[in-house]
Design an enzyme around this catalytic site. Sequence first.
Site, short mmCIF file in Angstrom:
data_model
loop_
_atom_site.label_atom_id
_atom_site.label_comp_id
_atom_site.label_asym_id
_atom_site.label_seq_id
_atom_site.Cartn_x
_atom_site.Cartn_y
_atom_site.Cartn_z
N GLY A 294 0.79 -1.22 0.00
CA GLY A 294 0.00 0.00 0.00
C GLY A 294 0.82 1.28 0.00
O GLY A 294 1.92 1.35 -0.57
N SER A 295 0.31 2.28 0.69
CA SER A 295 0.86 3.63 0.61
C SER A 295 2.23 3.80 1.24
O SER A 295 2.81 4.88 1.16
CB SER A 295 -0.12 4.62 1.25
OG SER A 295 -1.34 4.65 0.52
N THR A 296 2.76 2.76 1.91
CA THR A 296 4.13 2.86 2.40
C THR A 296 5.11 3.05 1.24
O THR A 296 6.24 3.52 1.45
CB THR A 296 4.52 1.60 3.18
OG1 THR A 296 4.38 0.44 2.33
CG2 THR A 296 3.64 1.43 4.41
#
Length: 580
Positions: A294-296
């Site tokens: 995801g957004s990591t």
Amino acid sequence: MPVAPTTAPARPAPARENPEKARRRAERRIKFTAVCFVFGFAVIGAKMGAISASEAREPATGGLAGAGIVSERADITDREGRVLATNVSATALYAQPHKMVDPAAAAEGLASVFPEMEAATWTRRFTSGSKFYWLKGNISPEQQQAVFDLGEPGLLFGRREMRVYPNGPLAAHILGGARYGEQDVRAAEIRGVAGVEAVFDAYLGDPAREGAPLRLSLDLSVQTAVERVLASGMNLMQAKGAAAILMNARTGEIVSMASLPDFDPNDRPQVRTEGDRGDDPLFNRAVQGVYELGSTFKIFAASQSLELGLTNARTMIDTSGPLRVNRFTIRDFHDYGPRLSVTDVIVESSNRGTARMALDIGATRQQAFLRSLGFFDPTPVELTEAPGAKPIVPTRWPDITTATVSYGHGLSASPLHLATAYASLLGGGTRVTPTLLARETPPEPGPRVVSPRVSAEARHMLRQVVTRGTASLAEVEGYQVGGKTGTADKPSPTGGYYDDKVITTFAGIFPANDPDYVLVVSLDEPEIEAAGEERRTAGWTAVPIAAEIVRRIAPLLGVRPDFDAGSDTFGAYLANAAVQ
């Protein structure tokens, strides 16, 4: 006519040897013999002196002479020398039926001591004509006494060593476990079956090392704290699994690694052959769990854009919608307005803003950058499970893949991959190699992935994610935590994604201005009711657990808290960089 007798000629007398010459020869022989005696006594004296100066100890034969099996195995310790795996003396039980007085009585007696042994089965075996049976590999002193009290001469005991893990399930996925290899009634060989026990099997069993322990990078106290917090958080969030990694941001040393559910290596279970592989307690989610994170991933796109000079931290990015790429529409979780700065794209976690930066970078450069961070290969960590945990990388890389990979969808990697990439990007900008071995000296810097300036700017962005963004619950007073949240839909085995199941991740650093450590926390299918709603996102699930871990372990690691909230080390650094 008589013949006159003849007389033999007289033999000449032997010449007498010169007395002086004979004396010199005798002296030489005496001197040579004396030298031999002196040299012999000198060798014997030196050996006796060496023996007297050495430490007295019993001969280490590993059993009776002639056993032919090396049973000694070195200990495994944490970085402070605390024992994680060692050997203890054990007793094995075996039977020689041809020596038994009453096989049926022996079988009945064994069943009374070991309830899992059926008397009828063993009576049949003891009377089958076989001359040998292994009964138990390890028995307790109480069980040994009970068997001895049976008075059966055909039930015999063998001495051996047994591998034990005094901390039970603690660090189970790292240690792995061991089993008996070659064995007879006098000794048994111990072999590693997984984890570092298997990777360093020959090293641990090498007699030339004289029992010197294998020293890992783990800290037992920190590992205990991490596992306890992670287990409590997993139960609170009703997650089916969890993982956490704490890594030294400069050396790549793994100080703690946890995967739940876990197991006890003293009683290692069998591998499950049915059901979801991720549900097996032997499955190491931190290393083998390959997920969309995801957004990591967004900080990678922003950092590469800064490194290439395409943007700076204040450059405004178009975040208006809809954003269509290859017939697909990219959406944001919230409407963030038409424009955000690069910093705010990270703080607000805008998919559109990240995708537009990635499209400007291009597929070729994006792939090269992610490859430099290790996302195309298995991690080189010293675990038998690591080589099989290769990231799942798209076979084709059109524009839509470039866009989605920038915010962590379409490329799957393990939490250890993520921790390694964060350490490389944020610990100064040079590639870090993860390791489970304690380093005696700092390693040489790896290849550079970004400049020190970009590394500092990326840290500044992640600090603001905590102070005013999606990871506000990660704030721990005194420790300046920075990090990024990631919530990814969980893939379904039948294809596509679940509507209501996610993998949540928080990847963080502390202290954010000059990170000593990288922390990654990941949860499988978390869900909690908070603020009157069912919450599944990382900001509500993984982030609070990470904050509690930092709160518990920072003092154990000797990280001094900084309560000067007015200091702005980032601002000073960036100002100096701009002047230069």
